[in-house]
Design an enzyme around this catalytic site. Structure first.
Site, PDB file in Angstrom:
ATOM      1  N   LYS A 172      54.583  93.958 -23.840  1.00  0.00           N
ATOM      2  CA  LYS A 172      55.698  93.996 -22.880  1.00  0.00           C
ATOM      3  C   LYS A 172      55.625  92.764 -21.982  1.00  0.00           C
ATOM      4  CE  LYS A 172      56.854  95.312 -18.506  1.00  0.00           C
ATOM      5  NZ  LYS A 172      57.760  94.226 -18.467  1.00  0.00           N
ATOM      6  N   GLY A 225      48.924  90.510 -13.585  1.00  0.00           N
ATOM      7  CA  GLY A 225      50.016  90.640 -12.626  1.00  0.00           C
ATOM      8  C   GLY A 225      49.452  90.827 -11.225  1.00  0.00           C
ATOM      9  N   SER A 226      50.225  91.493 -10.381  1.00  0.00           N
ATOM     10  CA  SER A 226      49.821  91.625  -8.980  1.00  0.00           C
ATOM     11  C   SER A 226      48.774  92.736  -8.809  1.00  0.00           C
ATOM     12  CB  SER A 226      51.047  91.950  -8.139  1.00  0.00           C
ATOM     13  OG  SER A 226      51.586  93.182  -8.576  1.00  0.00           O
ATOM     14  N   GLY A 230      48.440  96.267 -10.693  1.00  0.00           N
ATOM     15  CA  GLY A 230      47.143  96.431 -11.358  1.00  0.00           C
ATOM     16  C   GLY A 230      46.460  97.739 -10.990  1.00  0.00           C
ATOM     17  N   GLU A 249      43.834  91.217 -14.747  1.00  0.00           N
ATOM     18  CA  GLU A 249      43.731  89.911 -14.069  1.00  0.00           C
ATOM     19  C   GLU A 249      44.808  89.887 -13.002  1.00  0.00           C
ATOM     20  OE1 GLU A 249      41.571  87.634 -14.071  1.00  0.00           O
ATOM     21  OE2 GLU A 249      40.404  88.416 -15.736  1.00  0.00           O
ATOM     22  N   CYS A 283      48.063  81.911 -10.209  1.00  0.00           N
ATOM     23  CA  CYS A 283      47.056  82.802  -9.610  1.00  0.00           C
ATOM     24  C   CYS A 283      45.876  81.986  -9.092  1.00  0.00           C
ATOM     25  CB  CYS A 283      46.591  83.828 -10.628  1.00  0.00           C
ATOM     26  SG  CYS A 283      46.094  83.065 -12.177  1.00  0.00           S
ATOM     27  N   GLN A 330      61.686  85.969  -4.904  1.00  0.00           N
ATOM     28  CA  GLN A 330      60.449  85.233  -4.613  1.00  0.00           C
ATOM     29  C   GLN A 330      60.723  84.164  -3.549  1.00  0.00           C
ATOM     30  OE1 GLN A 330      57.170  85.769  -5.941  1.00  0.00           O
ATOM     31  NE2 GLN A 330      56.703  84.382  -4.268  1.00  0.00           N
ATOM     32  N   GLU A 381      48.493  86.937  -0.669  1.00  0.00           N
ATOM     33  CA  GLU A 381      48.955  85.976  -1.674  1.00  0.00           C
ATOM     34  C   GLU A 381      50.459  85.729  -1.477  1.00  0.00           C
ATOM     35  OE1 GLU A 381      49.376  87.253  -5.800  1.00  0.00           O
ATOM     36  OE2 GLU A 381      48.298  85.448  -6.418  1.00  0.00           O
TER      37      GLU A 381
HETATM   38  P1  NAD Z   1      53.809  92.157 -11.374  1.00  0.00           P
HETATM   39  O1  NAD Z   1      52.592  92.951 -11.065  1.00  0.00           O
HETATM   40  O2  NAD Z   1      55.032  92.407 -10.598  1.00  0.00           O
HETATM   41  O3  NAD Z   1      54.227  92.376 -12.912  1.00  0.00           O
HETATM   42  C1  NAD Z   1      53.312  92.121 -13.971  1.00  0.00           C
HETATM   43  C2  NAD Z   1      53.771  92.891 -15.195  1.00  0.00           C
HETATM   44  O4  NAD Z   1      53.630  94.289 -14.930  1.00  0.00           O
HETATM   45  C3  NAD Z   1      55.244  92.662 -15.551  1.00  0.00           C
HETATM   46  O5  NAD Z   1      55.399  92.643 -16.949  1.00  0.00           O
HETATM   47  C4  NAD Z   1      55.905  93.897 -14.962  1.00  0.00           C
HETATM   48  O6  NAD Z   1      57.132  94.244 -15.569  1.00  0.00           O
HETATM   49  C5  NAD Z   1      54.840  94.950 -15.239  1.00  0.00           C
HETATM   50  N1  NAD Z   1      54.963  96.162 -14.430  1.00  0.00           N
HETATM   51  C6  NAD Z   1      55.551  96.307 -13.216  1.00  0.00           C
HETATM   52  N2  NAD Z   1      55.497  97.606 -12.826  1.00  0.00           N
HETATM   53  C7  NAD Z   1      54.843  98.283 -13.811  1.00  0.00           C
HETATM   54  C8  NAD Z   1      54.486  99.653 -13.995  1.00  0.00           C
HETATM   55  N3  NAD Z   1      54.790 100.589 -13.100  1.00  0.00           N
HETATM   56  N4  NAD Z   1      53.810 100.003 -15.108  1.00  0.00           N
HETATM   57  C9  NAD Z   1      53.485  99.056 -16.029  1.00  0.00           C
HETATM   58  N5  NAD Z   1      53.824  97.748 -15.927  1.00  0.00           N
HETATM   59  C10 NAD Z   1      54.494  97.364 -14.826  1.00  0.00           C
HETATM   60  O7  NAD Z   1      53.374  90.622 -11.309  1.00  0.00           O
HETATM   61  P2  NAD Z   1      54.315  89.333 -11.471  1.00  0.00           P
HETATM   62  O8  NAD Z   1      55.159  89.212 -10.245  1.00  0.00           O
HETATM   63  O9  NAD Z   1      54.965  89.334 -12.820  1.00  0.00           O
HETATM   64  O10 NAD Z   1      53.225  88.158 -11.510  1.00  0.00           O
HETATM   65  C11 NAD Z   1      52.693  87.555 -10.375  1.00  0.00           C
HETATM   66  C12 NAD Z   1      51.291  88.071 -10.107  1.00  0.00           C
HETATM   67  O11 NAD Z   1      50.476  87.863 -11.261  1.00  0.00           O
HETATM   68  C13 NAD Z   1      50.597  87.333  -8.989  1.00  0.00           C
HETATM   69  O12 NAD Z   1      49.923  88.252  -8.165  1.00  0.00           O
HETATM   70  C14 NAD Z   1      49.599  86.438  -9.711  1.00  0.00           C
HETATM   71  O13 NAD Z   1      48.484  86.058  -8.948  1.00  0.00           O
HETATM   72  C15 NAD Z   1      49.221  87.296 -10.863  1.00  0.00           C
HETATM   73  N6  NAD Z   1      48.648  86.500 -11.956  1.00  0.00           N
HETATM   74  C16 NAD Z   1      47.311  86.590 -12.195  1.00  0.00           C
HETATM   75  C17 NAD Z   1      46.724  85.825 -13.205  1.00  0.00           C
HETATM   76  C18 NAD Z   1      45.260  85.929 -13.509  1.00  0.00           C
HETATM   77  O14 NAD Z   1      44.876  85.593 -14.627  1.00  0.00           O
HETATM   78  N7  NAD Z   1      44.430  86.378 -12.580  1.00  0.00           N
HETATM   79  C19 NAD Z   1      47.515  84.964 -13.962  1.00  0.00           C
HETATM   80  C20 NAD Z   1      48.882  84.895 -13.677  1.00  0.00           C
HETATM   81  C21 NAD Z   1      49.438  85.675 -12.679  1.00  0.00           C
END
Ligand code: NAD
Length: 481
Positions: A172, A225-226, A230, A249, A283, A330, A381
């Site tokens: 996804k 993701g965030s 997470g 991550e 990130c 954003q 962040e």
């Molecule tokens: P996000 O957490 O909003 O979304 C990440 C993913 O999770 C998306 O595909 C989203 O649709 C999905 N998601 C959202 N709600 C969900 C739910 N209830 N159940 C399952 N999946 C769900 O993050 P974002 O805004 O897409 O990305 C930005 C964040 O990602 C920042 O915090 C950034 O630091 C982090 N990030 C971390 C790394 C790393 O490797 N540490 C790399 C890139 C980005």
């Protein structure tokens, strides 16, 4: 308008419900309509991955190698086209998109090799006459959930090890960047994957993500993701009817320390690159610049000049250094943090909204001066082209401030003093440490991940990826007649 369907069990499936994908450099430019999966489509995708698992888990590693290598070669051959697709949907400047597409190809070729290197161990049992074997088997059906800021590299660095080690996948991608994800799946599929091994389900986190998390036919979840999402992912993996292996991550509030003895040009280049390139949407971005008193004024002067030299503009223009912010929400969040910082007593330079030929989310890089590490702008962040300078007395205070955060992904120091460089390498509370380098760029064949709230579970990338994508079996074999 081009329609992009989901991919389930080897079939491209359109849907009545689709989402528009818009170009953040030009909001009148609609890239395409991307099918939105519902919970039933996700169930079908998981069912297809389950059915395909026995054959793929037992397939010759040569087949897995060949598929991954063929996909890598196609990505390299189509690098310019994929670079443009990535820049158009995410807003990354062309040189950064080119680097990301190249990285995706390299990740696939690395894991093509890893498919052939999955060896076990033969051990001597403490019980005479018994043979012991330690082997690795695929984790099973893996749910892969990715963020928007690396639309092709992050999917590649999760899908490639999953496939190399014999898992099947339900993928996804983030709603803002489905086109790069769609291209990756199309390329992998045509490289020779059997039906059902890789499935693409696009749509929202609440519908598609939660349908993957709540399934009792999924064995493992790899998420980037965030922190907020997470935590939800991890809780779902533990609390659901079927506990799942989970790897997360997440975010960062990464420090770059600059000591009095640093080379000024190196320090300014490391700061400008780490804080503002890719519009700060990394990130690993440096969002706290921790600078000792003797160099602080010169560093701030020179960094402001460097900021004014960066070209902010359309992500499809090769001259652009910094593309637009990914979307309006954003952008609003970035601007609201500028107000938060002002209210907390910091001074902002830059951060203006910029008009360009097209209607896009263009924002000048912003730097907070007179910031302290207690301020929200130095603890939360922001995820935009925004950084803060925190002045400190000496190295000891710099290290303490650098580690005083809930995150622990990336951490750097600019110094010419070997004593401080070595001490920092050992004592920075982060998964990645850099000396006299930008803190955001890493190699594809080495482990990637962090500590504290930045990461949870085994590392990604390189040979370390096998810890998550395989499960260890210990076998004891006694005498036979
Ligand atoms: P996000 O957490 O909003 O979304 C990440 C993913 O999770 C998306 O595909 C989203 O649709 C999905 N998601 C959202 N709600 C969900 C739910 N209830 N159940 C399952 N999946 C769900 O993050 P974002 O805004 O897409 O990305 C930005 C964040 O990602 C920042 O915090 C950034 O630091 C982090 N990030 C971390 C790394 C790393 O490797 N540490 C790399 C890139 C980005």
């Amino acid at each position: 308008m081009t329609q992009f369907p989901n991919f389930v069990g080897g079939q491209w499936l359109s849907s009545d419900d689709a989402a528009e994908n818009r170009n953040p450099s030009d909001k009148s430019d609609v890239i395409g309509l991307f099918a939105k999966a519902d919970a039933e489509t996700v169930r079908d995708a998981i069912g297809a991955a389950r059915s395909a698992l026995p054959e793929w888990a037992n397939a010759s590693p040569q087949l897995r190698h060949d598929v991954l290598l063929a996909a890598s070669m196609e990505i390299l051959q189509r690098r310019d086209e994929l670079t443009q697709i990535l820049s158009r949907e995410e807003g990354k400047a062309p040189k950064d998109s080119f680097g990301e597409v190249t990285r995706a190809a390299h990740v696939l070729s690395f894991f093509a090799g890893e498919a052939l290197r999955l060896n076990g161990e033969f051990a001597t049992s403490t019980r005479p006459g018994i043979e012991a074997h330690v082997t690795r088997e695929p984790a099973g059906v893996v749910g892969i959930i990715t963020p928007w800021n690396f639309p092709i590299a992050i999917p590649a660095w999760k899908i490639a090890p999953a496939l190399a080690y014999g898992n099947t996948v339900v993928f996804k991608p983030a709603g803002l960047v489905p086109h790069s994800a769609w291209m990756l799946v199309d390329i992998l599929q045509r490289a020779g994957l059997p039906n059902g091994v890789l499935n693409l389900v696009m749509g929202s986190g609440g519908v598609v993500g939660d349908a993957i998390l709540s399934s009792d036919a999924v064995d493992a979840i790899s998420f980037t993701g965030s922190v907020a999402t997470g935590r939800h992912v991890a809780a779902s993996c533990i609390q659901g009817p079927r506990m799942k292996k989970v790897q997360l991550e997440m975010g960062g509030k990464n420090p770059l320390v600059v000591l009095d003895d640093a080379n000024l040009e190196t320090a300014v280049e490391c700061a400008a690159n780490s804080a503002f390139y890719s519009t700060g949407q990394r990130c690993t971005a440096a969002s706290r610049l921790i600078v000792t008193e003797g160099i602080a004024d010169r560093f701030v002067d020179r960094l402001q000049t460097r900021m004014s030299e960066l070209t902010v503009g359309n992500a499809l223009d090769p001259q652009t250094d910094i593309g637009p912010v990914v979307d309006e929400s954003q952008l609003e969040s970035n601007l609201s943090y500028l107000d938060v910082g002002r209210e907390e007593g910091a001074r902002v330079v830059g951060g203006e909204l910029l008009n360009r030929e097209t209607q896009g989310n263009f924002m000048a890089p912003a730097l907070f001066l007179e910031a302290t590490n207690r301020m929200r702008i130095c603890r939360e962040e922001i995820f935009g082209p925004v950084s803060a300078v925190i002045k400190v007395r000496d190295y000891d205070e710099a290290l303490a401030v650098a580690n005083d955060t809930e995150y622990g992904l990336s951490s750097g120091i600019c110094t010419n003093n070997l004593k401080y460089a070595r001490h920092y390498r050992r004592n920075a509370a982060a998964g990645l440490v850099f000396v006299n380098l930008p803190i955001a760029g890493v190699d594809h064949h080495l482990p990637f991940g962090g500590r504290k709230n930045s990461s949870y579970g085994p590392r990604e990338q390189g040979a370390y990826a096998r810890e998550f994508y395989t499960t260890v079996k210990t076998a004891y074999i006694g005498d036979m007649e």
